[in-house]
Enzyme design. Structure first.
Site: not given
Length: 607
Positions: A249, A318
């Site tokens: 993330d 990401e």
């Protein structure tokens, strides 16, 4: 698909839709060989490329299946639906965070990296999920949040307790600007992604801490070796639990410019400063995103993952970046960083522009040093696929987008509910909003609740997501009456069966599975057309052609195969066997005249 209705069997989706007492008839992919028999299902072994051409299915655990009647999805709910995912053709599941958390950002504010939040279950439930998924040859991918923790994490509680605490330097602390008083003397003009200043004053220790995201998500200091070691140990913990990969993330946000100088402002075309949805003067992110040192960490994460014996642990990033060159760097100069940085430049064009799709797909297919691109159209942070819709042809547009995802040379990542055509259902008033982004930015920013609504399994109570009479954490959209797994299993022309057939076709056809991707008819800005050539390992296999009509008008196209070769010979045939086509479309007599309905699709194998 008219013309092929005689080719039917009991759908494996129907048989596997756990909890749905149905035995519906549904079409198979137009193949002699099933996905299970193709030998292409991933085997999670060391040094294997199982993730290449894989289907990764993102699950937002709160919204997938509630097993205990509290209105919130959980791990046992996911386990109960594994047969459905297996029948769909899923190779790996990406779980958004399930760690203990105050749930300010619904799990992305983590207070313990080595536990399970009780609302999702127990560690025993997680172990059972991993084991049951493994039986079905499905891997589990964890969401690893490296940029920040919760402000309730013991590390941060210690860090903010005193300037002399050993963990003070685990986070990013700065004095305010000289001559001012808090909160007006923030260190610089950097902004949180979620609105307003990225600096929060701590009265006890008389300094500001930096938060790229919510105030309750302080950023870790990745310049500190102790932070790195702690996070690599977290990586090892979950690998030992049997996961096959990590989605990293906000990975490009790990480092900040060491000068901590102001960002430039984003300007409108008239030269004025742009104001964002939160009412802030919008700043650039040159000093807080995608800085060079990120790749050092990626290499260390990769090295840690590669310590694993017996299976390949994949690293997914990401990665919202500005160019194909930025994306290429994230693989590492020697392919020693990310395995799969997410390519957001294709799926998030957010308008049906053939030239942009062609350019961005071609960049991914030719500009990544041969590495596998990872295409993404939907996720938990963005409106669903229907953002591309025109209100009239949405289903056909959805089929077209799925075709681009599954008929390209890529690893495909999809979001739960895409396969049945679930649509974005945002709140209609501020009092309904759960996502803090929407609370802060309403009404210009309605938040992300609309793309996180519960999975629609049936037309029954609570869409089969939870028990009758239970108040679900987000409301069930009214669309569940017609858009649901149970209804679509038995509908020959449903979105679910389109996805199922695409996935089976991709898995069983060598050219679609492993072949090169070549753009065709590049002067046509109404129809996106491409060729999947036979793989080098099987050069005699026939190639496949694909066409997607990006307009609301019928189109007739002729595939330009001049200069294209298979097995050292030019492609001269103008005949093709139809593999898939938009429901209601006709089979072409020749590749010289393929008729496409509005937003229509044609996939054919050259004979």
């Amino acid at each position: 698909m008219p013309g092929h209705r005689s080719i039917r069997r009991v759908s494996r989706i129907a048989a596997a839709a756990a909890g749905l007492a149905i035995a519906a008839i549904s079409p198979v992919s137009l193949l002699a060989q099933s996905a299970d028999a193709s030998g292409k299902a991933p085997v999670f072994t060391a040094k294997s490329g199982w993730y290449k051409d894989a289907l990764i299915y993102e699950i937002y655990p709160r919204s997938f299946q509630d097993s205990n009647g509290d209105g919130i999805g959980d791990l046992n709910g996911i386990t109960s639906r594994l047969d459905y995912l297996k029948a769909l053709g899923v190779d790996a599941i990406w779980l958004t965070p399930i760690y203990p958390s105050p749930q300010v950002d619904f799990g992305y504010d983590i207070s313990n990296y080595e536990g399970i939040d009780p609302q999702y279950g127990t560690m025993a439930d997680f172990d059972r999920l991993v084991a049951e998924a493994k039986k079905r040859n499905i891997g589990i991918i964890m969401d690893l949040v490296l940029n920040h923790t919760s402000d309730k994490h013991p590390w941060f509680l210690a860090s903010r307790s005193s300037k002399t605490d050993p963990k003070r330097d685990w986070y990013v602390w700065k004095d305010g600007k000289a001559g001012g008083t808090p909160p007006a003397n923030v260190p610089n003009n950097w902004e949180s992604v979620f609105g307003h200043s990225a600096w929060e004053w701590d009265a006890k220790t008389q300094q500001y801490y930096y938060h790229r995201f919510y105030i309750q998500q302080p950023d870790l200091n990745w310049n500190n070796p102790a932070v790195r070691k702690a996070m690599y140990d977290v990586e090892r913990f979950w690998i030992a639990k049997g996961v096959v990969g990590f989605r990293l993330d906000a990975i490009t946000s790990l480092f900040e410019d060491p000068t901590f100088s102001d960002e430039d402002y984003v300007k409108n075309p008239d030269g004025s400063i742009k104001i964002n949805a939160y009412g802030d003067k919008e700043v650039k992110t040159d000093k807080t995103d995608n800085l060079p040192r990120v790749n050092d960490v990626l290499k260390e994460l990769r090295k840690t993952a590669d310590e694993t014996k017996g299976r390949k642990v994949v690293l997914i990033g990401e990665t919202y970046v500005d160019s194909i060159a930025d994306l290429r760097r994230l693989y590492g100069e020697n392919n020693d960083a990310l395995d799969l940085p997410m390519d957001m430049q294709v799926g998030f064009i957010n308008r049906l522009d053939v030239s942009e799709f062609r350019r961005n797909i071609n960049d991914a297919e030719t500009g990544l040093n041969g590495n596998e691109p990872l295409f993404v159209f939907d996720n938990h942070d963005n409106p669903r696929w229907d953002r591309y819709g025109d209100g009239t042809h949405n289903a056909d547009i959805g089929r077209m987008l799925a075709t681009i995802l599954f008929a390209s040379r890529d690893t495909a990542m999809m979001y739960y509910g895409d396969e049945i055509g679930m649509v974005t259902t945002p709140p209609t008033s501020k009092d309904q909003v759960k996502d803090p982004i929407g609370i802060t930015g309403w009404p210009k920013e309605k938040g992300r609740d609309g793309e996180r609504t519960p999975m629609q399994w049936s037309e029954g109570p609570n869409a089969g997501f939870s028990k009758d009479g239970v108040k679900t954490w987000l409301p069930i959209p009214a669309s569940y009456k017609t858009i649901n797994v149970k209804s679509e299993v038995s509908d020959f022309d449903s979105m679910l069966n389109w996805y199922k057939q695409l996935i089976e076709l991709r898995r069983a056809n060598p050219a679609l599975r492993d072949g090169d991707h070549v753009m065709l008819n590049t002067e046509n800005n109404d129809v996106l057309m491409w060729l999947r050539k036979a793989p080098s390992s099987d050069p005699a296999q026939p190639p496949v052609v694909v066409a997607c009509n990006f307009t609301a008008r019928p189109q007739t196209v002729s595939f330009d195969l001049s200069g294209q070769e298979v097995n050292g010979k030019g492609i001269t045939s103008r005949k093709a066997k139809t593999l898939m086509k938009t429901p209601g479309a006709s089979d072409p007599a020749s590749l010289d005249a393929v008729q496409l309905p509005p937003y229509g699709v044609y996939i054919g194998q050259v004979e």
